[in-house]
Write an enzyme that holds these catalytic residues in place. Structure first.
Site, short mmCIF file in Angstrom:
data_model
loop_
_atom_site.label_atom_id
_atom_site.label_comp_id
_atom_site.label_asym_id
_atom_site.label_seq_id
_atom_site.Cartn_x
_atom_site.Cartn_y
_atom_site.Cartn_z
CB SER A 181 -0.91 0.01 1.22
OG SER A 181 -1.85 -1.06 1.16
CB THR A 182 2.52 3.05 -2.77
OG1 THR A 182 1.32 3.34 -3.48
CG2 THR A 182 3.21 1.84 -3.39
CB CYS A 183 -1.74 5.37 0.01
SG CYS A 183 -2.48 4.00 0.95
CB VAL A 184 -0.02 3.90 4.54
CG1 VAL A 184 -1.25 4.76 4.67
CG2 VAL A 184 -0.39 2.49 4.09
#
Length: 993
Positions: free
Chosen positions: A959-962
């Protein structure tokens, strides 16, 4: 006879006596008023008698004088040509009729009277000549002026007593009187004039007396050469007058003439300068060295005493100071695109000059004049005066700076630049490490002109100097040698750094507006600006291709760094929280005035270590968050935005266009069926949105961006990119990247250096063109070094560009298609072409982008970095990945902790990865392959690993967003390595589970 009682006379009214013992108030006042009235009457009578006596006395005197004058006139008329007649003429005083009669008779029949040498006759001739001079000065157009001038010329030319007469007249207002006469001549002078020739002859008559020459020449300069449009007034007689001017004796005039009251006004200085410019340049080659030196020094003193812009046309005062070296779209101060506070300087009242005077002055900064000046000053003794002259010229006349500097740089293949450094700057005490704080010492006044002129010259040279020439050692005959060696540049740049730092560091801001001793109107602020501009240009070269060590640019030895950081943060907070509302956006000069620490950070940031500046930047952001009440990701004022997964860029543009992006943004993705996606809300999934958005908007197929051969992006230059809807997108993208910088989110996008320079308000250089258009760059370098006649290449001041299959031509300057490129103007052409391609073509796009960026990030925060550092700030540092640092700042979730078997295996496997594999892993988990500059503690959010499943056949996801790696619970190092490499090399997708 009866005697009256109490002595009363028989017919006199008896005096009334008040037996009550007191007088009434009314009778007492009457007595006082009566006494006062009688006193006034007596005084008035006395005045009348005195006045009558004076009138009678004056009348008797006037009558006697009239009688004497009648007798004198009679005697004069009886024998005009005798000594008695001359004496009578003197006694008659300023009798215009008698003077006219005497001059006419003397000229017609008795010129021998003028040649008398006995003392009494000479004294009388002195008096008469002064009377005649007054008559001419009062009315040079009178019918008798020609005769008077002839008499004066006869007295001061072939006359035994001419030395005595000349000395007397010069000491009794000869030149001020002639100034009055010449000032009344019409402009232009009539072709047929009976007085011009004798008047012009008279102007130079005393100059033929050797012992009188110093005084006469001084008076001529002060009284005559300060007359407006003097050549125009003397035009028919200008040649003979010019020939008789003893310019070869200028060294007899002391330079303190500049302090004479006759030169107290700006106008008088300008007119003296203009007249010197008219008469002296044609005689440069014939002037003796001492006279030439005094001429140059006098001109320099005159220009130094003038306000900046005093010689400019009205259209160029005071803000239209751009030259071709600045460009008509200069980005030197990109702050002008946003709100600017007023200048701290008080503008001086500038004179209105006649166009003919202005045209005459324009010869001074012309390339032809500067070339002639340099050729005429081959004698080494003149170099200091040439330096003073040219430095004063570029200071008082900023719009002509490029013409002067460009000619000087090109002269004799840069030999002048070399000579100025080696003869005058290298040994200068200014800017030495051990005495950097003593630069304002008045004893150093003589050292400033060469150092500052060299700064101007070298800054100008760098505009059109490629790296091949910059690093040339003269071994390649086809590549010109850099005027200064790299070792010399190291010494000189260190001097400039110490000077600039000392001037920014002064706590007393008002002292920046003080004049530099010996430099006239030049202020310490001007010195600081000139040093800074050259320093920035040299550092830009070093940043692109180092020729010094990183420590070379630091001034950490001069200050306590921790104190500096705290003071800078405090000063920025004070500027960001003004009383009464929103803080104005300040340019670099204004910040330097208000804050010495921010002045250093905004103008010479490289003097402070990069990691320190990054830390200061993050503190600035934190202060801004606290000021707005947002201290955590889930702070107040969170904006929630829904984004369709297949319309990320368009929805972002529509729904975030006017949102305050400095506040937290919570993104919710909607899939293709209209269902909200589940996601880990570490501040929403804004980082994933930002990553996806960047992939879309920076796609070169969309038409907004182009990539150079290094795959670095810059705004597309075609007309489509300048349309309003495209500019709106540039503004939006600027806001989005501002948000990434604000939140510390790394973006895997690389920008071209010349475009990043626009973010920082910096100038683009010729060598930047190599990264944009290598063929054009090589062509311009060829033109610069071309030894033949550039006109044979048939170039003109236009640039051709192809767009959508059509070629159109644009003028670089007005009427450029009709102006050929010559040897004299080719540097201007080279600069303008590079400036057009690097700046003008993307002017609107860059402006729109920066408007959006500056809404989120204060421009003064960005100015703490150069282009390369800003790219690092955006996308991380391109250095080896420190696994120890990454592990230290890694967080674990689910069943994992630092002691879990899978985690132990993970770090063992990753430790065996190559740096390229480590970058792929980092990109897989965070969307960016480069680590943050200050280490992984700055990664927002921190790198994290969570257990995914116990199915060892599954691949890891992220999850690159986090910045989250979801790692199955592998029990074998071989399997973990195999699956991890497969995942990072196949770009396994984003997982929301």
């Amino acid at each position: 006879m009866d005697i009256p009682l109490f002595g009363d006379a028989p017919n006199k009214r008896r005096r009334e006596i008040n037996l009550g013992g007191t007088h009434t108030a009314t009778s007492h006042n009457d007595i006082l008023q009566e006494a006062k009235l009688r006193r006034i009457q007596r005084d008035d009578q006395r005045r009348r008698q005195d006045a009558a006596r004076r009138i009678q006395h004056s009348w008797r005197g006037y009558a006697a004088q009239r009688d004497v004058r009648r007798r004198l006139r009679s005697t004069f008329e009886q024998d005009i040509t005798s000594l008695t007649g001359l004496r009578c003429l003197v006694l008659l005083g300023q009798d215009e009729e008698a003077l006219a009669r005497w001059s006419a008779v003397i000229l017609s029949s008795r010129k021998d009277i003028l040649a008398q040498s006995d003392q009494s006759a000479v004294v009388l001739l002195q008096r008469v000549s002064r009377m005649i001079l007054r008559s001419v000065s009062k009315n040079p157009h009178s019918p008798h002026a020609q005769a008077h001038l002839a008499v004066l010329n006869a007295l001061l030319s072939d006359n035994p007593a001419r030395a005595t007469l000349s000395r007397y007249l010069v000491s009794h207002g000869f030149y001020p009187s002639l100034r009055q006469a010449v000032s009344q001549l019409p402009v232009p002078a009539p072709k047929q004039s009976s007085i011009l020739s004798p008047l012009a002859t008279l102007l130079t008559a005393p100059l033929s007396i050797p012992d009188l020459l110093p005084l006469s020449l001084r008076e001529l300069l002060l009284s005559v050469l300060t007359i407006p449009l003097l050549p125009n007034r003397l035009l028919p007689a200008l040649g003979p007058f010019s020939v008789r001017l003893p310019l070869a004796s200028l060294d007899l005039v002391p330079l303190d003439i500049i302090n004479d009251p006759a030169l107290s006004s700006i106008e008088s200085k300008i007119h003296l300068l203009a007249n010197l410019a008219a008469f002296t340049p044609p005689r440069y080659s014939a002037l003796p060295v001492p006279a030439f030196a005094v001429y140059l020094q006098l001109c320099a003193l005159l220009m130094n005493a003038l306000p900046t812009h005093a010689l400019e046309p009205p259209a160029n005062r005071p803000d239209a100071t751009k030259s071709w070296a600045d460009g008509d779209d200069s980005d030197e101060e990109i702050d002008t695109k946003v709100e600017i506070v007023s200048s701290f300087e008080e503008l001086q009242s500038l004179p209105q000059l006649d166009e003919r005077t202005r045209k005459r002055l324009q010869t001074l900064p012309s390339p032809d004049h500067i070339s002639t000046l340099l050729r005429a000053s081959q004698n080494a003794k003149l170099t200091p005066t040439i330096i003073s002259f040219c430095f004063a010229l570029v200071t008082v006349w900023p719009t002509r700076r490029d013409k002067v500097l460009g000619t000087m740089v090109a002269y004799n293949r840069g030999s002048l630049v070399r000579e100025v450094y080696r003869s005058y700057v290298r040994s200068s005490p200014l800017g030495r490490d051990e005495s950097y704080s003593e630069i304002t010492n008045p004893d150093y006044a003589a050292h400033w002109p060469p150092l500052l002129l060299l700064a101007e010259l070298y800054t100008q040279a760098l505009l059109t100097m490629g790296d091949d020439e910059f690093f040339s050692e003269g071994k390649n005959p086809d590549v010109p040698r850099n005027p200064l060696s790299l070792d010399e540049l190291k010494v000189y740049s260190r001097k400039l750094l110490n000077i600039a730092f000392a001037l920014y560091w002064r706590e007393d801001a008002a002292s920046a507006q003080e004049s530099v001793p010996g430099l006239g109107q030049v202020k310490w602020e001007n010195v600081r600006d000139k040093a800074t501009k050259c320093l920035q240009a040299l550092h830009a070269r070093d940043s692109r291709r180092p020729f010094t060590t990183p420590e070379h640019w630091l001034v950490t030895a001069h200050m306590d760094m921790s104190t500096f950081i705290q003071a800078a943060i405090l000063e920025e907070k004070q500027l960001s929280q003004p009383e009464g509302g929103r803080a104005p956006l300040l340019n670099k000069r204004q910040i330097a005035y208000l804050s010495p620490r921010l002045g250093v950070l905004n103008n010479i940031p490289f003097a402070i270590p990069f990691d320190v500046r990054v830390g200061i930047f993050r503190r600035f952001v934190l202060n801004d968050m606290q000021m707005r009440g947002v201290s955590e990701w889930r702070g107040r004022g969170t904006h929630r935005v829904t984004i369709r997964r297949d319309h990320i860029s368009q929805d972002g543009f529509d729904r975030l266009g006017e949102v305050d992006l400095r506040s937290p943004i919570a993104i919710t993705f909607v899939d293709q069926w209209g269902q909200e996606e589940a996601g880990i809300d570490g501040g929403g999934v804004f980082k994933e949105f930002l990553t996806s958005l960047c992939k879309e908007v920076f796609d070169t197929d969309r038409g907004l961006w182009l990539a150079n051969k290094k795959n670095e992006l810059y705004p597309a230059p075609h007309s489509y990119a300048t349309e309003s809807h495209s500019l709106a997108w540039y503004r939006f993208i600027g806001r989005i990247l501002g948000k990434a910088l604000y939140d510390g989110i790394l973006v895997d996008v690389a920008f071209a250096g010349f475009f990043l320079a626009k973010w920082l308000g910096k100038q683009s250089w010729l060598d930047d063109l190599a990264s944009l258009d290598p063929e054009l760059y090589q062509g311009l370098i060829f033109l610069k070094h071309y030894t033949g006649n550039p006109e044979d290449l048939s170039l003109n001041f236009t640039v051709a560009q192809e767009e959508f299959g059509e070629t159109r031509t644009t003028d670089l300057i007005p009427n450029g298609s009709n102006i050929p490129v010559t040897r004299e103007n080719r540097l201007q052409y080279i600069y303008l072409v590079a400036h057009y391609r690097l700046t003008k073509q993307i002017k609107k796009q860059s402006t729109a982008f920066f408007e959006g960026l500056s809404e989120i990030i204060d421009p003064k925060w960005l100015r703490m970095f150069n282009q390369q550092e800003l790219q690092i700030l955006l996308g991380g540092v391109d250095t080896p990945i420190d696994l120890d640092d990454l592990r230290k700042h890694t967080q674990y979730g689910g069943l994992y902790d630092d002691h879990h078997l899978t985690i132990q295996l993970f770090w063992q496997v990753v430790n065996t990865f190559t740096q390229e594999e480590r970058r792929k892993l980092l990109r897989f988990a965070t969307s960016c392959s480069r680590p943050p500059l200050l280490g992984f503690k700055e990664l927002n959010p921190n790198f994290a690993i969570r257990d995914a499943t116990d199915d060892e056949k599954r691949l890891p996801t992220a999850s690159t967003c986090v910045n989250l790696l979801k790692l199955p619970r592998y029990t074998s190092a071989r399997v973990l390595r195999e699956k991890l490499l497969q995942a990072i090399n196949s770009n396994a997708g984003f997982d929301l589970s």
